[in-house]
Write an enzyme that holds these catalytic residues in place. Structure first.
Site, mmCIF file in Angstrom:
data_model
loop_
_atom_site.group_PDB
_atom_site.id
_atom_site.type_symbol
_atom_site.label_atom_id
_atom_site.label_comp_id
_atom_site.label_asym_id
_atom_site.label_seq_id
_atom_site.Cartn_x
_atom_site.Cartn_y
_atom_site.Cartn_z
ATOM 1 N N LYS A 19 0.832 -1.217 0.000
ATOM 2 C CA LYS A 19 0.000 0.000 0.000
ATOM 3 C C LYS A 19 0.863 1.263 0.000
ATOM 4 O O LYS A 19 0.591 2.233 -0.704
ATOM 5 C CB LYS A 19 -0.919 -0.040 1.224
ATOM 6 C CG LYS A 19 -1.763 1.179 1.431
ATOM 7 C CD LYS A 19 -2.823 1.339 0.358
ATOM 8 C CE LYS A 19 -3.566 2.643 0.525
ATOM 9 N NZ LYS A 19 -4.506 2.876 -0.557
ATOM 10 N N LYS A 54 -0.542 11.516 5.077
ATOM 11 C CA LYS A 54 -0.225 10.413 5.998
ATOM 12 C C LYS A 54 0.484 9.283 5.261
ATOM 13 O O LYS A 54 1.519 8.782 5.704
ATOM 14 C CB LYS A 54 -1.524 9.891 6.628
ATOM 15 C CG LYS A 54 -1.305 8.746 7.602
ATOM 16 C CD LYS A 54 -2.580 7.978 7.908
ATOM 17 C CE LYS A 54 -2.948 7.058 6.791
ATOM 18 N NZ LYS A 54 -3.957 6.045 7.135
HETATM 19 P P1 NAD Z 1 -12.603 8.459 7.468
HETATM 20 O O1 NAD Z 1 -11.964 9.458 8.350
HETATM 21 O O2 NAD Z 1 -13.693 8.867 6.547
HETATM 22 O O3 NAD Z 1 -13.158 7.238 8.357
HETATM 23 C C1 NAD Z 1 -12.509 6.749 9.486
HETATM 24 C C2 NAD Z 1 -13.577 6.514 10.521
HETATM 25 O O4 NAD Z 1 -12.982 5.910 11.681
HETATM 26 C C3 NAD Z 1 -14.263 7.798 10.980
HETATM 27 O O5 NAD Z 1 -15.652 7.693 10.745
HETATM 28 C C4 NAD Z 1 -13.919 7.869 12.468
HETATM 29 O O6 NAD Z 1 -14.941 8.419 13.246
HETATM 30 C C5 NAD Z 1 -13.699 6.409 12.795
HETATM 31 N N1 NAD Z 1 -12.921 6.197 14.008
HETATM 32 C C6 NAD Z 1 -11.753 6.756 14.404
HETATM 33 N N2 NAD Z 1 -11.370 6.282 15.603
HETATM 34 C C7 NAD Z 1 -12.330 5.394 15.977
HETATM 35 C C8 NAD Z 1 -12.518 4.577 17.110
HETATM 36 N N3 NAD Z 1 -11.647 4.592 18.128
HETATM 37 N N4 NAD Z 1 -13.621 3.785 17.161
HETATM 38 C C9 NAD Z 1 -14.519 3.773 16.142
HETATM 39 N N5 NAD Z 1 -14.385 4.543 15.028
HETATM 40 C C10 NAD Z 1 -13.314 5.343 14.960
HETATM 41 O O7 NAD Z 1 -11.407 7.775 6.663
HETATM 42 P P2 NAD Z 1 -11.528 6.892 5.337
HETATM 43 O O8 NAD Z 1 -11.388 7.789 4.146
HETATM 44 O O9 NAD Z 1 -12.683 5.990 5.463
HETATM 45 O O10 NAD Z 1 -10.162 6.064 5.434
HETATM 46 C C11 NAD Z 1 -10.014 4.973 6.318
HETATM 47 C C12 NAD Z 1 -8.695 4.278 6.010
HETATM 48 O O11 NAD Z 1 -8.707 3.856 4.642
HETATM 49 C C13 NAD Z 1 -7.474 5.175 6.176
HETATM 50 O O12 NAD Z 1 -6.433 4.435 6.742
HETATM 51 C C14 NAD Z 1 -7.148 5.594 4.751
HETATM 52 O O13 NAD Z 1 -5.774 5.895 4.584
HETATM 53 C C15 NAD Z 1 -7.568 4.366 3.979
HETATM 54 N N6 NAD Z 1 -7.962 4.602 2.588
HETATM 55 C C16 NAD Z 1 -8.803 5.618 2.268
HETATM 56 C C17 NAD Z 1 -9.150 5.812 0.929
HETATM 57 C C18 NAD Z 1 -10.091 6.914 0.511
HETATM 58 O O14 NAD Z 1 -10.217 7.163 -0.690
HETATM 59 N N7 NAD Z 1 -10.764 7.586 1.429
HETATM 60 C C19 NAD Z 1 -8.652 4.956 -0.059
HETATM 61 C C20 NAD Z 1 -7.831 3.909 0.304
HETATM 62 C C21 NAD Z 1 -7.491 3.735 1.647
#
Ligand code: NAD
Length: 297
Positions: free
Chosen positions: A171, A246
């Site tokens: 990744k 990040k």
């Molecule tokens: P996001 O911020 O939209 O979602 C993360 C969620 O986790 C939030 O809703 C937050 O409230 C929740 N959270 C945080 N701490 C928590 C806890 N202790 N208990 C319960 N919930 C908790 O982020 P995202 O865009 O969904 O990304 C999530 C992961 O996926 C990241 O690591 C990101 O790098 C990866 N990612 C994102 C994308 C994208 O396009 N958004 C693509 C590939 C990978």
């Protein structure tokens, strides 16, 4: 049908969990943000009041959280996954985090009687919604075989990248490439503007020529050519600048850790850091096109 506890119902986790509901599983979700929980309930999911409650009677736990510290908390805290999930449950972390934390948690999980694997994704929110994600999986052969049927309900390409932590390694390499390629595509559109070349013409040519890449073909950083890209929605994330920064920092930490020079990765990190410092952390990462242009004029 399996009982699944899903932790983290944000931009990615929400639609991923909804696809598991659609596939017929009994999915109980938890998130700190009530709005995200409400969206998941509207999609047919159940909700819990804590991580412990969501993971108590499950076959599988899936997490989709922002960074390593969130994942450590969710798994290791009191009333967290390690304390609450039944022994033998399959634990799948789909978040993008550092390799070291990922391997450490898998090792703690094994000591506690769980199989844990890392399965970060590529494909963005469109991939999450359409169940077309690519999963890069770091797991034992047995862990991979157990996880694959679930991952196939959320994605299209399920790749076994090697042992635990190798999904995160894949990744980090992929997203360093993505950060660099997005900046490259932005620079090409900015140059086209200055040279009087219509944006749609550049897209029509480069998206089928040697300049084609995901940042151009699927996630085009100017409005018009790809109607679903965030550029058409005022750069609402999508994949935020904070998330890209990040991942780029993870790539640079990883490169430094092995004494490797990645000059374009380092430059992309600096450019995204400057863009974030100007208050753009929540903007979609393709929004950097405006900043690149500004720094030229
Ligand atoms: P996001 O911020 O939209 O979602 C993360 C969620 O986790 C939030 O809703 C937050 O409230 C929740 N959270 C945080 N701490 C928590 C806890 N202790 N208990 C319960 N919930 C908790 O982020 P995202 O865009 O969904 O990304 C999530 C992961 O996926 C990241 O690591 C990101 O790098 C990866 N990612 C994102 C994308 C994208 O396009 N958004 C693509 C590939 C990978």
């Amino acid at each position: 049908m399996a009982n699944i506890g899903f932790i983290g119902l944000g931009n990615m986790g929400g639609p991923m969990a909804a696809n598991l509901v659609k596939a017929g599983h009994n999915v109980c979700g938890f998130d700190l943000v009530q709005e995200n929980v409400a969206t998941f309930i509207a999609a047919g999911g159940k909700s819990a009041a804590s991580v412990g409650e969501a993971t108590r009677d499950v076959d599988v736990v899936i997490s989709m959280l922002p960074a390593g510290r969130h994942v450590s908390t969710v798994y290791e805290a009191t009333d967290g996954v390690f304390e609450s999930a039944p022994k033998g449950a399959l634990l799948i972390d789909c978040s993008t985090i550092d390799v070291t934390t990922s391997r450490r948690l898998a090792s703690v999980a094994a000591q506690k009687g769980f199989e844990m694997l890392d399965a970060p994704v590529s494909g963005g929110i469109m991939g999450a919604q359409g169940a077309t994600l690519t999963f890069m999986t770091g797991a034992t052969d047995e862990g991979f075989a157990r996880a694959k049927p679930f991952l196939e309900q959320m994605g299209k390409n399920i790749i076994h990248a090697g042992g635990v932590g190798n999904g995160q390694a894949a990744k980090v390499c992929n997203n360093m490439l993505l950060g660099i390629s997005m900046i490259g595509v932005c620079e090409a559109f900015n140059l086209a503007d200055e040279l009087g070349l219509d944006r749609q013409k550049l897209f029509d040519i480069s998206s089928t020529a040697s300049g084609q890449c995901w940042s151009l073909n699927t996630y085009c950083p100017v409005p018009g050519p790809v109607p679903t890209s965030p550029a058409n929605n005022d750069y609402k994330a999508g994949f935020s600048v904070a998330m890209m920064l990040k991942d780029l920092k993870l790539s640079q930490d990883a490169a430094n850790g092995v004494g490797l020079s990645t000059p374009l990765g380092a430059n992309a990190t600096a450019l995204y850091e400057a863009f974030a410092d100007e208050g753009n952390s929540d903007v979609d990462f393709s929004g950097i096109i405006k900043n690149l242009r500004k720094s030229d004029s």
